[in-house]
Design an enzyme around this catalytic site. Structure first.
Site, PDB file in Angstrom:
ATOM      1  N   ASP A 121       0.859  -1.185   0.000  1.00 10.40           N
ATOM      2  CA  ASP A 121       0.000   0.000   0.000  1.00 10.40           C
ATOM      3  C   ASP A 121       0.895   1.235   0.000  1.00 10.40           C
ATOM      4  OD1 ASP A 121       0.874   0.389   2.590  1.00 10.40           O
ATOM      5  OD2 ASP A 121      -0.969  -0.268   3.536  1.00 10.40           O
ATOM      6  N   ASP A 144      -2.838   8.330  -1.804  1.00 10.29           N
ATOM      7  CA  ASP A 144      -4.172   8.909  -1.663  1.00 10.29           C
ATOM      8  C   ASP A 144      -4.360   9.428  -0.257  1.00 10.29           C
ATOM      9  OD1 ASP A 144      -4.139   6.363  -0.442  1.00 10.29           O
ATOM     10  OD2 ASP A 144      -6.301   6.173  -0.629  1.00 10.29           O
ATOM     11  N   ASP A 201      -7.294  -7.468   2.278  1.00  8.63           N
ATOM     12  CA  ASP A 201      -6.244  -7.573   3.289  1.00  8.63           C
ATOM     13  C   ASP A 201      -6.793  -7.008   4.580  1.00  8.63           C
ATOM     14  OD1 ASP A 201      -4.641  -4.828   4.223  1.00  8.63           O
ATOM     15  OD2 ASP A 201      -5.835  -4.588   2.406  1.00  8.63           O
TER      16      ASP A 201
END
EC number: 2.4.2.29
Length: 376
Positions: free
Chosen positions: A92, A146, A271
Site C-alpha cells: 500500500d 491517496d 487484506d
C-alpha cells in the site's frame, strides 16, 4: 500483469479469476496476509508458505520506509529477497498510515508532512517520492498515494479530499512513467477510489478511476468505523462502475463475514490485520463461530483447536493447551492463534472460489454468514 476471469456466480456479482505476475499466479477471491514490516507477525516464512499458503502478501510503504529504510531494501535486492519470499507482494502507499497519524501530520496539495511514530523525526510524502519508494521496495503490485478520509466525514471535506486524491493520482502516473524498474521483474499499479460514504462521490471517483485504465483498481476509505451496511452499499456502487476485466481490491477489510459479503458484490482481493491482531488477543475465527480462547470454559477442553482447520496447529494442539499458553503469557499461544486465523481466512476465500465455480456460492455464503455470526 494478466487478469483472467474464469467464472461468475449467477445469483450474485461474485467471480473467480486468476491474476498472473512475474512472481506467479494469484487465484481470486484472495485474502492477503499483512506483512507490515517485512514479516507477518508471529509466523515464520516456512509456516506462511507451507501451512497458510497465500499466493500474495502485503507490505507497508510507510513502515518499510522508516524501518529498515529503502537503502537497506535496495542493497538486499528488494523486499522479496530481504524477507526471503518468492511469491507475490503488494504494497500500500502509506496513505492509510498517514490518515491514522492525525495528530502528527499536515496534509497539503504538495503532499503530507508527518512525524515518525518511532522517533518523532519529520518526513514528507508526495505522490512522486511514494512511487520512488515503492519502486525500491519492489512489490509486484503498488498503490497510488491517496488521502483516506475519516468516518464520519463532512461532505465538503470528503469531496475536496477525493479531488485531491485524483490530482495526486495523475502525479503518481506521470512520475511512475519516468521512474525505471529497479529489479528484473515488472510492477503493476493500482489507483484508489475514495469518496467516504457519499454515494455520489463514490460514483464520481469510480468513474474517474476507471477512466485511467490501470491494470487493476482499489477501493479505499472503507472499514474505518462506518456501519457494515454502509460499507456494502459503497462497495456495490463502486463495483458496478469499475471494469469487469480488471481485479478489484477492497483495502483493509475485514471480518470473515465482511469478506464474504463483499465477494458477493464483486470484490477479488482483501487484506486486513484482524486475523493476526485478534489472534494475539485470543480470538479465533472458525467456520462455526468465534472462540475467545481465554474463557474458562476451554480450561479442560482437550478437543483439537479446530478439527476442520487447514493448518497443522489446528489438530496438533488442544483448546485447553492453547488457553494455558495465553494464561501463562507464552508467545507460542499467539503464534498458534495467528497461524490458525490466517489459515482460516485463506480457507474461507478458497472455499468461496470453489462455490463460485460450482455455481452455489450464494447459498453457501448465506449459510456461512449465519454460522460465523455465533460466539462459541
Amino acid at each position: 500483469m494478466k487478469f483472467q476471469l474464469e467464472s461468475k456466480d449467477i445469483q450474485s456479482k461474485a467471480r473467480a479469476a486468476t491474476i498472473t505476475t512475474d512472481h506467479g499466479v494469484i487465484e481470486t477471491p484472495i485474502f492477503m496476509p499483512v506483512g507490515t514490516v517485512a514479516t507477518v507477525k508471529g509466523v515464520h516464512q516456512s509456516e506462511l508458505k507451507e501451512q497458510i499458503n497465500p499466493d500474495i502478501i502485503l507490505g507497508n510503504t510507510y513502515h518499510l520506509y522508516l524501518r529498515p529504510k529503502t537503502d537497506i531494501l535496495e542493497q538486499a535486492g528488494g523486499l522479496h529477497k530481504f524477507m526471503n519470499w518468492d511469491r507475490n507482494i503488494l504494497t500500500d502507499s502509506g496513505g492509510y498510515q498517514v490518515y491514522s497519524l492525525s495528530g502528527r501530520r499536515k496534509i497539503k496539495e504538495e503532499g503530507v508532512k508527518f512525524k515518525s511514530h518511532i522517533d518523532g523525526s519529520t518526513h514528507f510524502f508526495t505522490p512522486e517520492n511514494v512511487m520512488e519508494i515503492q519502486r525500491t521496495i519492489g512489490a509486484d503490485i503498488i498503490m497510488a498515494f491517496d488521502e483516506c478520509t475519516p468516518y464520519p466525514c463532512e461532505y465538503n471535506y470528503a469531496r475536496n479530499s477525493m479531488h485531491m486524491t485524483h490530482r495526486w493520482l495523475k502525479r503518481c502516473i506521470n512520475h511512475l512513467e519516468k521512474t525505471p524498474l529497479k529489479y528484473d521483474y515488472n510492477q503493476t499499479f493500482f489507483p484508489i477510489v475514495q469518496g467516504s460514504t457519499y454515494k455520489d462521490l463514490r460514483k464520481q471517483s469510480a468513474e474517474f478511476i476507471a477512466s485511467v485504465e490501470a491494470e487493476g483498481n482499489a477501493i479505499g476509505g472503507l472499514s474505518v468505523g462506518e456501519p457494515a451496511e454502509e460499507m456494502y452499499e459503497m462497495t456495490d456502487v463502486v463495483c458496478s462502475i469499475l471494469p469487469e476485466d480488471k481485479p478489484r481490491y477492497l483495502m483493509g477489510v475485514g471480518t470473515p463475514i465482511n469478506i464474504l459479503e463483499n465477494i458477493a458484490l464483486g470484490v477479488d482481493m482483501f487484506d486486513c490485520v484482524m486475523p493476526t491482531r485478534n489472534a494475539r488477543n485470543g480470538m479465533l475465527f472458525t467456520a462455526h463461530g468465534t472462540i475467545n480462547i481465554k474463557n474458562k470454559k476451554w480450561e479442560n477442553d482437550f478437543s483439537p483447536i479446530d478439527p476442520m482447520g487447514i493448518t497443522d496447529v489446528d489438530t496438533q494442539y488442544s483448546k485447553a493447551y492453547l488457553r494455558h499458553l495465553f494464561a501463562s503469557k507464552e508467545m507460542l499461544g499467539k503464534q498458534i492463534a495467528s497461524i490458525h486465523n490466517l489459515g482460516f481466512y485463506l480457507w474461507l476465500t478458497r472455499e468461496a472460489r470453489k462455490h463460485i465455480i460450482a455455481g452455489d456460492f450464494l447459498d453457501w455464503k448465506n449459510k456461512m454468514v449465519h454460522q460465523m455470526n455465533k460466539r462459541l
